[in-house]
Design an enzyme around this catalytic site. Structure first.
Site, PDB file in Angstrom:
ATOM      1  CB  CYS A 268     -10.785  -2.751   0.558  1.00  0.00           C
ATOM      2  SG  CYS A 268     -10.222  -1.763  -0.814  1.00  0.00           S
TER       3      CYS A 268
ATOM      4  CD  GLU B 262      -1.480   4.633   4.616  1.00  0.00           C
ATOM      5  OE1 GLU B 262      -1.070   5.321   5.388  1.00  0.00           O
ATOM      6  OE2 GLU B 262      -2.181   3.459   4.942  1.00  0.00           O
TER       7      GLU B 262
ATOM      8  CB  CYS C  74      -5.436  -1.205  -1.539  1.00  0.00           C
ATOM      9  SG  CYS C  74      -6.806  -0.825  -0.621  1.00  0.00           S
TER      10      CYS C  74
ATOM     11  CG  ASN D 189      -0.258  -0.090   2.551  1.00  0.00           C
ATOM     12  OD1 ASN D 189       0.564  -0.910   2.672  1.00  0.00           O
ATOM     13  ND2 ASN D 189      -0.953   0.394   3.425  1.00  0.00           N
TER      14      ASN D 189
ATOM     15  CD  GLU E 198      -5.206  -5.949  -1.363  1.00  0.00           C
ATOM     16  OE1 GLU E 198      -4.797  -4.771  -1.184  1.00  0.00           O
ATOM     17  OE2 GLU E 198      -5.757  -6.628  -0.167  1.00  0.00           O
TER      18      GLU E 198
ATOM     19  CB  CYS F  87      -8.722  -4.583  -3.433  1.00  0.00           C
ATOM     20  SG  CYS F  87      -7.504  -3.188  -3.096  1.00  0.00           S
TER      21      CYS F  87
HETATM   22  N1  THU Z   1      -5.319  -1.754   2.679  1.00  0.00           N
HETATM   23  C1  THU Z   1      -4.616  -2.455   1.684  1.00  0.00           C
HETATM   24  O1  THU Z   1      -3.439  -2.162   1.248  1.00  0.00           O
HETATM   25  N2  THU Z   1      -5.397  -3.661   1.435  1.00  0.00           N
HETATM   26  C2  THU Z   1      -6.365  -3.969   2.111  1.00  0.00           C
HETATM   27  O2  THU Z   1      -6.518  -5.282   1.908  1.00  0.00           O
HETATM   28  C3  THU Z   1      -6.965  -3.265   3.070  1.00  0.00           C
HETATM   29  C4  THU Z   1      -6.344  -1.900   3.378  1.00  0.00           C
HETATM   30  C5  THU Z   1      -4.697  -0.464   2.955  1.00  0.00           C
HETATM   31  C6  THU Z   1      -5.168   0.911   2.436  1.00  0.00           C
HETATM   32  C7  THU Z   1      -4.372   1.753   3.714  1.00  0.00           C
HETATM   33  O3  THU Z   1      -3.270   2.246   3.290  1.00  0.00           O
HETATM   34  C8  THU Z   1      -4.166   0.940   5.019  1.00  0.00           C
HETATM   35  O4  THU Z   1      -4.514  -0.290   4.477  1.00  0.00           O
HETATM   36  C9  THU Z   1      -5.397   1.195   5.976  1.00  0.00           C
HETATM   37  O5  THU Z   1      -6.671   1.014   5.516  1.00  0.00           O
END
Ligand code: THU
Length: 159
Positions: free
Chosen positions: A111, A63, A72, A61, A74, A114
């Site tokens: 999520c 941010e 994310c 991920n 994925e 994704c």
């Molecule tokens: N996140 C992911 O990268 N994948 C997931 O399946 C769930 C959430 C990340 C998004 C954000 O950077 C952090 O986790 C918190 O939500």
């Protein structure tokens, strides 16, 4: 009134039950958490995909101070894989995550956005993906694609 029952089959496995190839992929996803950029959530997610020719690609991920601009693990990984290997189907996707206490005990789950992207990749290559959701205590294996996680999904067949 009729009732529609939607079934989801997920295998609950221990690490040792996976093949060497799957274990390698899981470990790549776990390692990718360490390269994640998550200064806001401090929730580091890693993903790794094995392509049809055996190539492994990993990501995490990313941010952003403007929160919705982040992405994310994925989607970062799948978009990167598709951008670099546009003719290669994705065979297996593994996902792992760490919070400030370390690796999650229970399997991380992708999520909704994704899941939708995973569906698109499956449609694009006409091949359901194997999906491995890693947790320290147990690991979920979805053998027949994202539909198990996305019942009544919207795809290009509706367009
Ligand atoms: N996140 C992911 O990268 N994948 C997931 O399946 C769930 C959430 C990340 C998004 C954000 O950077 C952090 O986790 C918190 O939500």
């Amino acid at each position: 009134m009729k009732e529609l029952e939607l079934n989801t089959k997920i295998k609950v496995c221990a690490f040792e039950e996976f093949s060497i190839e799957d274990r390698e992929l899981i470990d790549e996803a776990r390692k990718a958490t360490a390269r994640s950029y998550a200064p806001y959530s401090k929730f580091n997610v890693g993903a790794a995909v094995r392509l049809a020719d055996g190539t492994i690609v990993s990501g995490n991920n990313q941010e952003n101070a403007a929160y919705p601009s982040g992405l994310c693990a994925e989607r970062t990984t799948l978009f990167w894989a598709n951008a670099q290997y546009p003719n290669m189907a994705v065979d297996t996707l593994a996902i792992a995550a760490c919070n400030e206490q370390g690796e999650l005990e229970r399997p991380i789950s992708p999520c909704g956005a994704c899941r939708q992207v995973i569906l698109e990749v499956e449609k694009r290559y006409n091949r359901p993906m194997r999906i491995i959701l890693y947790g320290k205590n147990e690991i979920y294996l979805i053998e027949d694609g994202v539909k198990a996680l996305l019942p009544l999904c919207f795809d290009s067949d509706f367009l």
